[in-house]
Design a protein around this motif. Structure first.
Motif: not given
Lengths: 200, 90
Positions: B4, B6-9, B31-32, B35, B58, B64-66
């Motif tokens: 997943y 997600s981008s920085k707010p 977004g939040r 994948p 990144l 961020a990559v989860h």
């Protein structure tokens, strides 16, 4: 996927768990149809560039390689709940894309092998692949309208399957039928690990 | 592939004039949490290309990559049960 690193920065929201299930089988066995029937969204496609250099994704020079060919990967999504999503990946049917399978199979929960009784031999390579790598799989015998019907026992003998590999008739176009196949796969995965899924 | 992103707010993309339109779209799409394969499909780009673009983002701290954990590959019984129940309920 190994090209990116986990930076541990999580902000409040829980990151959902995504489980990967592969749909394999010979060319034209109904893989794309099954993914479409089950996916809650239109089946998504991504064109993957294949390079002779392999898929070591950290090697950026790979994208500059001139011998490239393109293949479409189908995938679909099933949302179980906010924290859990299933991704179905149709594997490329052509033999020359075998190396893509390794990445697809990495971390996969299990696989569905679709068999077409008119061309049973086409699914041998998929079965071999999953057996060799110890990926749990089930076999769905896709009932094509014009195909001669064989009994499951006959197909099982022809495929020389282990007795514990679940096998069932299915209709790749039918969502209910596809769901039954997936449920039997997840139950098989659980049995594989020695913990049967409690019956709901 | 199913990691997943997600981008920085409220990312300040204007501060990074060197980023390409595809980078900007990725930040917007992620977004939040989305994948990698879905981002590739939405952008109509190869997964390999999306990875390179994500690498750029990144390194600038814009996403961020989860990575799925080992536990995800061998989910526990509760997760498998949730999957079976969820499939039955579809």
């Amino acid at each position: 996927m190994d090209s990116v690193r986990y930076d541990g920065e999580r902000r409040g929201n829980r990151v959902p768990i995504a489980l990967k299930i592969l749909v394999a089988g010979g060319f034209g066995a109904g893989k794309t149809t099954l993914v479409s029937a089950l996916s809650e969204v239109r089946p998504l496609q991504t064109e993957e560039i294949l390079t002779g250099a392999g898929i070591d994704t950290d090697d950026l020079s790979g994208v500059e390689t001139k011998t490239t060919t393109t293949v479409a990967m189908d995938f679909g999504r099933i949302t179980i709940n906010d924290d859990l999503q299933l991704y179905l990946f149709g594997t490329p049917g052509q033999d020359r894309f075998w190396f893509l399978w390794d990445e697809l199979a990495f971390g996969a929960l299990g696989a569905v092998v679709l068999a077409d009784t008119r061309r049973l031999a086409d699914c041998f390579p998929s079965i071999d692949y999953f057996e060799r790598r110890g990926v749990p799989f089930v076999v769905g015998v896709n009932c094509f309208d014009d195909a001669r019907r064989f009994s499951l026992g006959q197909v099982r003998r022809a495929l020389d399957l282990d007795p514990d590999v679940p096998m069932m008739l299915c209709d790749a176009r039918d969502r209910q039928s596809g769901k039954t196949v997936l449920i039997s796969l997840v139950e098989h995965v659980a049995r594989h690990r020695g913990q049967p899924v409690p019956v709901a | 592939m199913v990691a997943y992103v997600s981008s920085k707010p409220d990312p300040d993309l204007a501060a990074y004039p060197e980023l390409h339109p595809e980078h900007r779209l990725l930040v917007e799409l992620a977004g939040r949490g989305t994948p990698v394969v879905e981002l590739a499909a939405d952008l109509d780009l190869a997964v390999g290309v999306v990875r390179v673009l994500l690498g750029d983002l990144l390194s600038r701290g814009l996403v961020a990559v989860h990575q799925p954990s080992r536990a995800t590959y061998l989910p526990d019984n509760d997760i498998l049960k949730a999957v079976v129940d969820g499939l039955r309920a579809l």
